[in-house]
Design a protein around this motif. Structure first.
Motif, PDB file in Angstrom:
ATOM      1  N   VAL B 187      18.850 -13.027 -35.152  1.00 36.19           N
ATOM      2  CA  VAL B 187      18.357 -11.665 -34.911  1.00 36.19           C
ATOM      3  C   VAL B 187      16.935 -11.722 -34.378  1.00 36.19           C
ATOM      4  N   ASP B 188      16.096 -12.546 -35.012  1.00 37.07           N
ATOM      5  CA  ASP B 188      14.707 -12.658 -34.574  1.00 37.07           C
ATOM      6  C   ASP B 188      14.631 -13.160 -33.144  1.00 37.07           C
ATOM      7  N   LYS B 189      15.510 -14.063 -32.829  1.00 37.62           N
ATOM      8  CA  LYS B 189      15.420 -14.702 -31.523  1.00 37.62           C
ATOM      9  C   LYS B 189      15.903 -13.766 -30.415  1.00 37.62           C
ATOM     10  N   ILE B 190      16.971 -13.047 -30.676  1.00 34.84           N
ATOM     11  CA  ILE B 190      17.558 -12.250 -29.605  1.00 34.84           C
ATOM     12  C   ILE B 190      16.942 -10.859 -29.534  1.00 34.84           C
ATOM     13  N   PHE B 191      16.840 -10.216 -30.688  1.00 39.34           N
ATOM     14  CA  PHE B 191      16.420  -8.815 -30.646  1.00 39.34           C
ATOM     15  C   PHE B 191      14.986  -8.617 -31.107  1.00 39.34           C
ATOM     16  N   GLY B 192      14.472  -9.528 -31.877  1.00 35.05           N
ATOM     17  CA  GLY B 192      13.139  -9.356 -32.426  1.00 35.05           C
ATOM     18  C   GLY B 192      13.190  -8.886 -33.864  1.00 35.05           C
ATOM     19  N   LYS B 193      12.104  -9.125 -34.559  1.00 35.73           N
ATOM     20  CA  LYS B 193      12.069  -8.844 -36.003  1.00 35.73           C
ATOM     21  C   LYS B 193      12.314  -7.382 -36.316  1.00 35.73           C
ATOM     22  N   GLU B 194      11.916  -6.491 -35.370  1.00 30.20           N
ATOM     23  CA  GLU B 194      12.032  -5.066 -35.668  1.00 30.20           C
ATOM     24  C   GLU B 194      13.495  -4.617 -35.754  1.00 30.20           C
ATOM     25  N   TYR B 195      14.405  -5.436 -35.280  1.00 34.59           N
ATOM     26  CA  TYR B 195      15.820  -5.058 -35.349  1.00 34.59           C
ATOM     27  C   TYR B 195      16.510  -5.547 -36.612  1.00 34.59           C
ATOM     28  N   ARG B 196      15.741  -6.194 -37.497  1.00 35.84           N
ATOM     29  CA  ARG B 196      16.342  -6.653 -38.753  1.00 35.84           C
ATOM     30  C   ARG B 196      16.976  -5.488 -39.517  1.00 35.84           C
ATOM     31  N   ASP B 197      16.287  -4.349 -39.500  1.00 35.05           N
ATOM     32  CA  ASP B 197      16.801  -3.192 -40.244  1.00 35.05           C
ATOM     33  C   ASP B 197      18.063  -2.641 -39.595  1.00 35.05           C
TER      34      ASP B 197
ATOM     35  N   VAL C  73      36.380  -9.756 -19.881  1.00 32.95           N
ATOM     36  CA  VAL C  73      36.466  -9.837 -21.333  1.00 32.95           C
ATOM     37  C   VAL C  73      35.975 -11.207 -21.773  1.00 32.95           C
ATOM     38  N   MET C  74      35.210 -11.195 -22.836  1.00 35.30           N
ATOM     39  CA  MET C  74      34.677 -12.434 -23.365  1.00 35.30           C
ATOM     40  C   MET C  74      35.461 -12.769 -24.621  1.00 35.30           C
ATOM     41  N   ILE C  75      36.160 -13.888 -24.597  1.00 30.54           N
ATOM     42  CA  ILE C  75      36.878 -14.307 -25.800  1.00 30.54           C
ATOM     43  C   ILE C  75      35.996 -15.307 -26.505  1.00 30.54           C
ATOM     44  N   LEU C  76      35.398 -14.878 -27.577  1.00 24.45           N
ATOM     45  CA  LEU C  76      34.529 -15.770 -28.336  1.00 24.45           C
ATOM     46  C   LEU C  76      35.422 -16.599 -29.247  1.00 24.45           C
ATOM     47  N   ALA C  77      35.793 -17.771 -28.778  1.00 25.86           N
ATOM     48  CA  ALA C  77      36.791 -18.558 -29.491  1.00 25.86           C
ATOM     49  C   ALA C  77      36.106 -19.658 -30.276  1.00 25.86           C
ATOM     50  N   GLY C  78      35.857 -19.404 -31.524  1.00 23.40           N
ATOM     51  CA  GLY C  78      35.350 -20.463 -32.382  1.00 23.40           C
ATOM     52  C   GLY C  78      34.056 -20.112 -33.074  1.00 23.40           C
ATOM     53  N   THR C  79      33.524 -21.092 -33.771  1.00 20.77           N
ATOM     54  CA  THR C  79      32.317 -20.904 -34.560  1.00 20.77           C
ATOM     55  C   THR C  79      31.117 -20.710 -33.656  1.00 20.77           C
ATOM     56  N   LEU C  80      30.381 -19.673 -33.904  1.00 17.58           N
ATOM     57  CA  LEU C  80      29.142 -19.466 -33.172  1.00 17.58           C
ATOM     58  C   LEU C  80      28.003 -19.951 -34.050  1.00 17.58           C
ATOM     59  N   SER C  81      27.330 -20.978 -33.609  1.00 19.92           N
ATOM     60  CA  SER C  81      26.230 -21.489 -34.422  1.00 19.92           C
ATOM     61  C   SER C  81      24.963 -20.737 -34.059  1.00 19.92           C
ATOM     62  N   LYS C  82      23.991 -20.836 -34.956  1.00 22.07           N
ATOM     63  CA  LYS C  82      22.747 -20.084 -34.726  1.00 22.07           C
ATOM     64  C   LYS C  82      22.035 -20.602 -33.501  1.00 22.07           C
ATOM     65  N   LYS C  83      22.178 -21.895 -33.247  1.00 23.43           N
ATOM     66  CA  LYS C  83      21.528 -22.451 -32.069  1.00 23.43           C
ATOM     67  C   LYS C  83      22.152 -21.885 -30.798  1.00 23.43           C
ATOM     68  N   HIS C  84      23.446 -21.604 -30.876  1.00 28.39           N
ATOM     69  CA  HIS C  84      24.137 -21.141 -29.682  1.00 28.39           C
ATOM     70  C   HIS C  84      24.036 -19.628 -29.503  1.00 28.39           C
ATOM     71  N   SER C  85      23.676 -18.887 -30.547  1.00 26.63           N
ATOM     72  CA  SER C  85      23.792 -17.430 -30.512  1.00 26.63           C
ATOM     73  C   SER C  85      23.047 -16.821 -29.333  1.00 26.63           C
ATOM     74  N   GLU C  86      21.882 -17.392 -29.036  1.00 27.50           N
ATOM     75  CA  GLU C  86      21.083 -16.874 -27.928  1.00 27.50           C
ATOM     76  C   GLU C  86      21.888 -16.929 -26.627  1.00 27.50           C
ATOM     77  N   PHE C  87      22.622 -18.023 -26.452  1.00 24.17           N
ATOM     78  CA  PHE C  87      23.363 -18.184 -25.208  1.00 24.17           C
ATOM     79  C   PHE C  87      24.555 -17.235 -25.158  1.00 24.17           C
ATOM     80  N   ALA C  88      25.135 -16.985 -26.304  1.00 14.21           N
ATOM     81  CA  ALA C  88      26.257 -16.047 -26.341  1.00 14.21           C
ATOM     82  C   ALA C  88      25.802 -14.676 -25.873  1.00 14.21           C
ATOM     83  N   ARG C  89      24.659 -14.252 -26.385  1.00 14.31           N
ATOM     84  CA  ARG C  89      24.137 -12.952 -25.984  1.00 14.31           C
ATOM     85  C   ARG C  89      23.779 -12.949 -24.500  1.00 14.31           C
TER      86      ARG C  89
END
Lengths: 408, 260, 172
Positions: B187-197, C73-89
């Motif tokens: 959340v912090d990385k993508i949206f920023g801390k203010e989006y925690r809520d 359509v994006m089929i998110l198939a599998g575990t999304l790790s925190k390291k990868h989350s940025e790339f998913a978005r």
């Protein structure tokens, strides 16, 4: 409309303005031929790779940490998700290391079934390898043909354990189920058909001009390098070192079985592709021998060791102490002796080993999964240097890495 | 009273242990004279603190300063040309030390040796990358997971966790479900801390289903608009497919008879 | 020339099909959904199997695209790790409107069995999800069923995406 978020536009992907006249490109983590979530930062001079930096960890799920928080039996289904193309190989490697730790003998019928499943899984994994490798290099029809055969093998797996991908068919101390009716016959039909199919893929690929041009002398690993980088499995045998754990440090029934270990001295991708094809034939041969062994075994599936293994369902329902012991094993978990063990097994990808440190508690003190793909990914940073950008996908394909076990 | 949880090891513990229970040990035997392993122990000389055989593998304990020279001897003189595995075990709570093991393989004789050393917390260990290139990734992983520094490593960075991660996950002090930093990382990385809520804390109970949450759940056959209020009940929206007959078992059996 | 049964003269002279813009657009959208090959973990293998020879996803107008720019359509198939989350978005942002997300498998839905420090506990923390697909790993048939449900959903939506209530979650 969608509101922009904190992520800035991603221009680090391409970088032209550098003094050394090289270009940095970012490959992955979402790339159709990255075999999952490999991210490579490649430095290119023209089309030639001058520096490669594999960046892994995009599928890190904390499986080793989970092992420290789960009882031994609880953890077994998690091992499915390590190398998810060949789940039984992982289940088996884990179960074997726990069995070695507690010194358990597995009944012979369970051994036969386990070896059968292991080899069937090897076929599934190798078919997957050939399908994706061919798809990456550009041969789409091989993908379709290989997946056809793979589905039949998955049907067999499904008939046995009910799952297509995440089998958990091997348990600590044996296997939970006997083979269903008619399974052996289906298996024989399959293994008899398989060499023909393998022949068909070879007809499509081995003498194919494009295939040869894309694979020959691409991704050459010298024997010295292969040892230094900790390569195992086909990657090691493709460099002319004849080392297969099934032969050299036999486990299960492999010491009684007749099979050959194909070795290639060409050290390149084409040689390794040929090894994969030959290994499939050998697996079919092993299964045919096991099918003959199966009827000679007694119908006992789980090892008898009340301290560690629950009794059979029938005993549990008729004998009080078996049920009590089962409760203890389920609620508290088995407690293997103090000590540590490292057991290597030959998974389809290479040497898969589990290092388990036990402190006599129901939870492993430390579990380290020695994943072959992890070391093969490390090799990429040397293997890719000097090759052309078009060969990158070939080399990633030939290493046969699976990110479930690279990142764990 | 709140339950006491030791701070130095937050991993799951057995909830009941018989007080007379003594854990057995994995059988260990001494190194036999004249065997291959005996020659290995001889070659290592006085660097060996303790050597024994357990489950077919030789286990050699050394001092952590000797790790490079020991592996060099094993590689050059004894034929252990592959370092298959290398990692650490956290013993900070008991001894304030890490245990580092190197799993070596001799390809000619198919024999394995495990070199074990203990290193106090905060000290760095010498790299073995010049001997075994496989140690490159493995040592980075060890640093990433335990925070053990490696001297002279060619690329001493985190490998598995992101570069901006805090903490070393495989330490016994690190909880399985992560700390505060880990739980808000994406959340912090993508949206920023203010989006925690806005996004809210993580739901760690995988089986929790909110009956009235129409943002995340919908019932087949009772689909409603996104984020509709269904606390007063939802209307039935039959779905039609060819070959599909939806049978509502609660209202009556006429449909079921029809299907038969 | 073949004799047609339709007498155009009696039908105001032209072959006319009456429909609404919504229906026409949604018909077009729903019948050629191109998913992004976004294989993350084990479910990716089942996603590949559903594109493979036995399950044959192509017959549903579904062709896997490697680029987010070309996919619906994006089929998110599998575990999304925190390291990868940025790339998913990032990939989700790169997709053109209208776009939908299928979260495939327990890991993507809720974190599943990986209740650990490194796993995003449900991809709906990162991207708005249209279809949650349970299973570990779901079978190819399940994925196909999910796609059919998504088609149904698309057909019932307003063709103007701004009218759909889904927009709310996109703000984040």
């Amino acid at each position: 409309m969608q509101v922009t978020n904190k992520l800035s536009p991603f221009f680090e992907n391409l970088n032209f303005e550098r003094d050394d006249n090289t270009m940095v490109i970012n490959f992955g983590p979402q790339h159709p031929s990255a075999h999952g979530q490999l991210r490579l930062v490649l430095e290119l001079d023209g089309e030639e790779v001058v520096k490669a930096l594999p960046d892994i960890g995009y599928l890190h799920r904390g499986i080793e940490k989970m092992a420290e928080n789960m009882t031994y039996n609880e953890f077994l289904p998690t091992t499915d998700r390590l190398d998810y193309i060949a789940s039984t190989a992982n289940n088996y490697a884990y179960a074997l290391s726990v069995e070695r730790l507690i010194g358990l003998e597995v009944p012979r019928r369970a051994q036969v079934i386990r070896t059968m499943l292991l080899e069937l899984n090897r076929i599934i994994s190798h078919l997957f390898f050939i399908a994706t490798h061919a798809l990456d290099v550009g041969a789409m029809s091989v993908f379709l043909y290989a997946f056809r055969e793979r589905e039949f093998a998955m049907d067999l797996m499904e008939d046995y354990c009910g799952a297509r991908l995440t089998h958990s068919a091997v348990r600590i101390g044996g296997v939970p189920l006997d083979l269903p009716d008619g399974w052996i016959e289906n298996m024989i039909t399959y293994t008899q058909k398989l060499p023909e199919n393998v022949k068909m893929y070879e007809d499509l690929l081995t003498e194919n001009r494009i295939w040869k041009m894309r694979l020959e002398d691409v991704g050459t690993i010298s024997a010295e390098n292969a040892m230094s980088w900790g390569c195992s499995g086909v990657m090691l045998r493709g460099s002319g070192i004849k080392y297969d754990i099934r032969k050299e440090e036999p486990y299960e029934l492999y010491s009684e079985l007749n099979f050959d270990i194909p070795v290639s001295n060409s050290c390149d991708s084409l040689g390794r592709y040929k090894l994969y094809m030959e290994e499939m034939r050998q697996s079919a041969r092993i299964i045919e021998q096991l099918v003959l062994m199966y009827p000679k075994t007694e119908p006992k599936l789980m090892a008898h060791s009340p301290q560690y293994i629950s009794a059979s369902k029938e005993e549990m329902m008729t004998q009080n102490y078996a049920l009590m012991q089962h409760f203890v094993l389920v609620t508290q978990g088995m407690r293997p002796p103090k000590g540590d063990v490292y057991v290597p097994t030959e998974s389809p990808k290479g040497e898969l080993g589990f290092y388990i440190k036990s402190e006599g508690e129901p939870y492993a003190y430390r579990l380290k999964c020695r994943a072959p793909s992890f070391y093969h990914t490390g090799l990429l940073q040397e293997l890719l240097v000097g090759t052309y950008i078009a060969d990158v996908v070939t080399i990633i394909g030939t290493t046969n890495i699976v990110f479930g076990e690279v990142d764990r | 009273m709140r339950k006491y949880v030791p701070k130095d090891n937050v991993q799951k513990k057995s909830y009941y242990t018989d007080r007379f229970w003594v854990a057995p040990r994995v059988p260990q035997s001494d190194v036999e004279e004249g065997s291959h392993f005996a020659s290995v122990v001889d070659a290592l000389g006085d660097r060996v603190l303790c050597a024994y055989i357990s489950l077919g593998q030789l286990i050699v304990t050394i001092k952590h300063q000797d790790n490079y020279s020991t592996l060099e001897t094993l590689k050059d003189e004894c034929g252990y040309k592959v370092c298959t595995e290398l990692s650490a075990v956290d013993y900070l709570a008991q001894d304030g030390e890490f245990e580092i093991f190197y799993q070596m393989l001799n390809l000619d004789d198919a024999l394995r040796v495990r070199v074990v050393c203990r290193i106090p917390d905060g000290e760095a260990i010498e790299t073995t990358v010049p001997l075994f290139k496989s140690a490159n990734f493995a040592e980075r992983e060890m640093y990433d997971m335990f925070g053990i520094k490696i001297n002279n490593h060619p690329f001493h960075k985190r490998i598995i966790m992101p570069d901006d991660w805090e903490g070393h996950p495989l330490l016994k002090t690190y909880p399985l479900q992560g700390d505060e930093f880990a739980s808000w990382y994406e959340v912090d990385k993508i949206f920023g801390k203010e989006y925690r809520d806005v996004i809210g804390p993580e739901n760690r109970d995988a089986s929790r289903i909110d009956r009235y949450d129409t943002k995340r759940f919908s019932r087949v056959g009772y689909e409603v608009d996104f984020d509709a209020d269904i606390s007063k009940g939802e209307s039935k929206t039959p779905i039609e497919y060819s070959q599909t007959v939806l049978v509502d078992y609660t209202t009556g059996t006429e449909q079921l008879d029809e299907r038969r | 020339m073949a004799q047609h049964k339709v007498d155009f003269a009696s039908n105001a002279g032209l072959p006319i099909a009456l429909t609404s813009v919504d229906k026409l657009l949604n018909w077009g959208r729903s019948n050629s959904l191109w998913p992004l090959t976004y294989g993350l973990a084990c479910c990716a293998i089942e996603m590949m199997a559903s594109g493979g020879s036995r399950y044959d996803f192509d017959r549903m107008g579904t062709i896997f695209r490697a680029s987010p720019r070309q996919s619906d359509v994006m089929i998110l198939a599998g575990t999304l790790s925190k390291k990868h989350s940025e790339f998913a978005r990032r990939l989700y942002d790169q997709m053109t409107e209208p776009k939908w997300v299928i979260s495939m498998g327990s890991c993507a839905n809720t974190g599943g069995m990986f209740n650990t420090y490194a796993t995003v506990q449900g991809v709906d923390r990162i991207v708005p999800v249209d279809i949650y697909l349970p299973g570990c790993a779901p079978r190819p048939e399940t994925l196909q069923y999910a796609l059919m449900m998504l088609q149904k959903k698309i057909r019932s939506e307003s063709a103007n995406m701004n009218n759909n209530k889904k927009q709310d979650l996109r703000l984040i």
